[in-house]
Design an enzyme around this catalytic site. Structure first.
Site, mmCIF file in Angstrom:
data_model
loop_
_atom_site.group_PDB
_atom_site.id
_atom_site.type_symbol
_atom_site.label_atom_id
_atom_site.label_comp_id
_atom_site.label_asym_id
_atom_site.label_seq_id
_atom_site.Cartn_x
_atom_site.Cartn_y
_atom_site.Cartn_z
ATOM 1 N N TYR A 9 8.925 32.173 -11.524
ATOM 2 C CA TYR A 9 9.890 31.738 -12.484
ATOM 3 C C TYR A 9 9.671 30.410 -13.415
ATOM 4 O O TYR A 9 9.098 29.538 -12.665
ATOM 5 C CB TYR A 9 11.156 31.796 -11.745
ATOM 6 N N LYS A 20 1.498 26.851 -18.905
ATOM 7 C CA LYS A 20 1.017 26.616 -17.576
ATOM 8 C C LYS A 20 0.617 27.980 -16.787
ATOM 9 O O LYS A 20 -0.195 28.008 -15.924
ATOM 10 C CB LYS A 20 1.552 25.593 -16.754
ATOM 11 N N GLU A 129 21.766 40.519 -4.901
ATOM 12 C CA GLU A 129 22.140 39.207 -4.511
ATOM 13 C C GLU A 129 23.747 38.975 -4.212
ATOM 14 O O GLU A 129 24.045 37.918 -4.254
ATOM 15 C CB GLU A 129 21.355 38.127 -5.213
ATOM 16 N N HIS A 223 7.310 27.467 -8.348
ATOM 17 C CA HIS A 223 6.247 26.113 -8.599
ATOM 18 C C HIS A 223 4.921 26.574 -8.449
ATOM 19 O O HIS A 223 4.660 27.195 -7.767
ATOM 20 C CB HIS A 223 6.736 25.125 -7.569
ATOM 21 N N ASP A 270 -1.215 56.783 17.491
ATOM 22 C CA ASP A 270 -0.816 57.975 16.939
ATOM 23 C C ASP A 270 -0.252 57.796 15.507
ATOM 24 O O ASP A 270 -0.384 56.864 14.917
ATOM 25 C CB ASP A 270 0.395 58.529 17.865
HETATM 26 N N1 COA Z 1 6.021 27.496 -13.753
HETATM 27 C C1 COA Z 1 4.991 26.809 -14.270
HETATM 28 N N2 COA Z 1 4.939 25.626 -14.438
HETATM 29 C C2 COA Z 1 5.476 24.785 -13.692
HETATM 30 C C3 COA Z 1 6.725 25.347 -12.811
HETATM 31 C C4 COA Z 1 7.097 26.748 -12.875
HETATM 32 N N3 COA Z 1 7.929 27.324 -12.478
HETATM 33 N N4 COA Z 1 7.004 24.190 -12.381
HETATM 34 C C5 COA Z 1 6.444 23.053 -12.563
HETATM 35 N N5 COA Z 1 5.639 23.462 -13.222
HETATM 36 C C6 COA Z 1 4.610 22.656 -14.048
HETATM 37 C C7 COA Z 1 5.194 21.363 -14.633
HETATM 38 O O1 COA Z 1 5.511 21.462 -15.821
HETATM 39 C C8 COA Z 1 3.807 20.125 -14.283
HETATM 40 O O2 COA Z 1 2.993 20.652 -15.339
HETATM 41 P P1 COA Z 1 1.993 19.357 -15.947
HETATM 42 O O3 COA Z 1 1.350 18.704 -14.858
HETATM 43 O O4 COA Z 1 1.039 20.283 -17.131
HETATM 44 O O5 COA Z 1 3.122 18.493 -16.579
HETATM 45 C C9 COA Z 1 3.277 20.853 -13.146
HETATM 46 O O6 COA Z 1 3.710 22.003 -12.880
HETATM 47 C C10 COA Z 1 3.719 19.952 -11.849
HETATM 48 O O7 COA Z 1 5.327 20.079 -12.054
HETATM 49 P P2 COA Z 1 5.966 18.909 -10.943
HETATM 50 O O8 COA Z 1 6.130 17.752 -11.719
HETATM 51 O O9 COA Z 1 5.719 18.880 -9.525
HETATM 52 O O10 COA Z 1 7.432 19.794 -11.065
HETATM 53 P P3 COA Z 1 8.937 19.353 -12.071
HETATM 54 O O11 COA Z 1 9.529 18.203 -11.562
HETATM 55 O O12 COA Z 1 8.120 19.274 -13.211
HETATM 56 O O13 COA Z 1 9.779 20.678 -11.887
HETATM 57 C C11 COA Z 1 11.158 22.217 -11.079
HETATM 58 C C12 COA Z 1 10.338 20.913 -10.706
HETATM 59 C C13 COA Z 1 11.957 22.816 -9.799
HETATM 60 C C14 COA Z 1 12.313 21.889 -12.085
HETATM 61 C C15 COA Z 1 10.191 23.396 -11.666
HETATM 62 O O14 COA Z 1 9.313 23.548 -10.711
HETATM 63 C C16 COA Z 1 10.910 24.604 -12.271
HETATM 64 O O15 COA Z 1 11.310 24.739 -13.230
HETATM 65 N N6 COA Z 1 10.923 25.703 -11.522
HETATM 66 C C17 COA Z 1 11.473 26.864 -11.720
HETATM 67 C C18 COA Z 1 12.958 26.763 -11.785
HETATM 68 C C19 COA Z 1 13.677 28.210 -12.272
HETATM 69 O O16 COA Z 1 12.830 29.092 -13.181
HETATM 70 N N7 COA Z 1 14.509 28.692 -11.540
HETATM 71 C C20 COA Z 1 15.155 29.777 -11.756
HETATM 72 C C21 COA Z 1 14.857 30.958 -10.824
HETATM 73 S S1 COA Z 1 15.111 30.681 -9.158
HETATM 74 MG MG MG Z 2 20.191 34.310 -8.517
#
Ligand code: COA
Ligand code: MG
Length: 296
Positions: A9, A20, A129, A223, A270
């Protein structure tokens, strides 16, 4: 069946994260409009998802969009906005009955007809859920031929039933097990809960393997660091593949000789054991690890 070992996600209004995601080799990319997006960014998320679908190369990753729940008031506009950009599938959260799935399926069919796409090519995945969703699993799992997977949402469920999440997930074990049983009964894939502590790779691997042992075919992730450990955990390893092939060969030979049950390496083999071996091979084939004939 398409491999859906990891479903990643990201907020649908974050083009940087969507871009990304396309570089990670992840099986499924799920661009979110629901809980990962702030209320005042919902319409930005629709626009960004359309832009991503129209302009980015997703490679072999499946292109999914998660809408808000059916009944939220946002779902119709969201579907009408993103479907013309032809995602591979739609993820519906908080599903509690079969009608919600059939409603979405009918709307998708209208768009498929409008664009002269073949009917049924856009797939549906439902997230179950809530307590009501769990007790209605049977009608949900059998609701519509477009449905190909069910997702287990542990965080929302725990909130709904008043449980506290633990590392071992005992508090949601009944629901987690019920979901995978229903997907097996209706020939769907089962996608397991999110490990929200995205820095804890060790715990992620343990939880992934636990899900795989229960019969889950994949897991939701949040992530980039979670992609490889999860996809690996849901791909049968070389040893399991070799063992499964060995069992299937021995079974075929014993069937010819008129023996249903036999001993192999000191263990009884089996029909149900052969069925489990066949599932391992099917997963390995879906993950692209071997071909249907068992050869790499
Ligand atoms: N998808 C794609 N790329 C992601 C990502 C994801 N879910 N989560 C992080 N990244 C990218 C960041 O943009 C960053 O990119 P960069 O190095 O080019 O700047 C890199 O991966 C490292 O990220 P990091 O700094 O460790 O995490 P963060 O603090 O930026 O983000 C979260 C943390 C939790 C906010 C993020 O992982 C996120 O948005 N996750 C998904 C949340 C979501 O969709 N929730 C709803 C469904 S349960
Ligand atoms: Mg949910």
């Amino acid at each position: 069946m398409r491999s859906r070992r990891a479903l990643l996600y990201m907020p649908g209004d974050d083009l940087h994260k969507i871009r990304k995601a396309t570089t990670l080799g992840v099986d499924c990319i799920c661009m979110d409009m629901e809980d990962g997006v702030a209320f005042n960014r919902k319409s930005a998320a629709r626009d960004t998802i359309v832009q991503a679908l129209n302009t980015l190369d997703f490679g072999r990753s499946e292109r999914l969009a998660r809408i808000n729940p059916v009944g939220s008031g946002m779902e119709t506009d969201e579907l009408k906005a993103v479907l013309p950009a032809h995602p591979d599938g739609i993820v519906i959260p908080k599903v509690e009955n079969g009608n919600q799935i059939r409603w979405a399926s009918a709307l998708i069919a209208d768009v498929e007809r409008q664009y002269a796409w073949s009917i049924g090519e856009i797939i549906l995945i439902a997230i179950v859920e809530s307590a009501l969703g769990i007790i209605n699993l049977r009608e949900i799992a059998s609701a519509d031929p477009r449905l190909c997977s069910l997702i287990f949402g542990a965080e929302d469920l725990a909130g709904d039933i008043g449980a506290q999440r633990t590392a071992g997930a005992e508090e949601v074990f009944y629901a987690r097990s019920a979901l995978v049983t229903h997907t097996a009964a209706f020939n769907l894939q089962a996608i397991d809960l999110v490990h929200i502590d995205f820095k804890d790779t060790e715990g992620l691997i343990l939880e992934s393997k636990q899900g795989a042992r229960m019969g889950y075919t994949g897991k939701q992730i949040i992530h980039p660091n979670q992609v490889n450990p999860v996809q690996e955990a849901f791909t049968p390893d070389d040893e399991s593949i070799a063992k499964a092939l060995h069992i299937m060969e021995a079974f075929a030979a014993h069937q010819q000789a008129g023996k249903g049950a036999f001993a192999l390496d000191g263990k009884m083999i089996d029909a149900p054991i052969v069925k489990a071996a066949e599932r391992i091979i099917a997963r390995a084939v879906a993950a692209g690890k071997i071909r249907g004939n068992g050869h790499p």
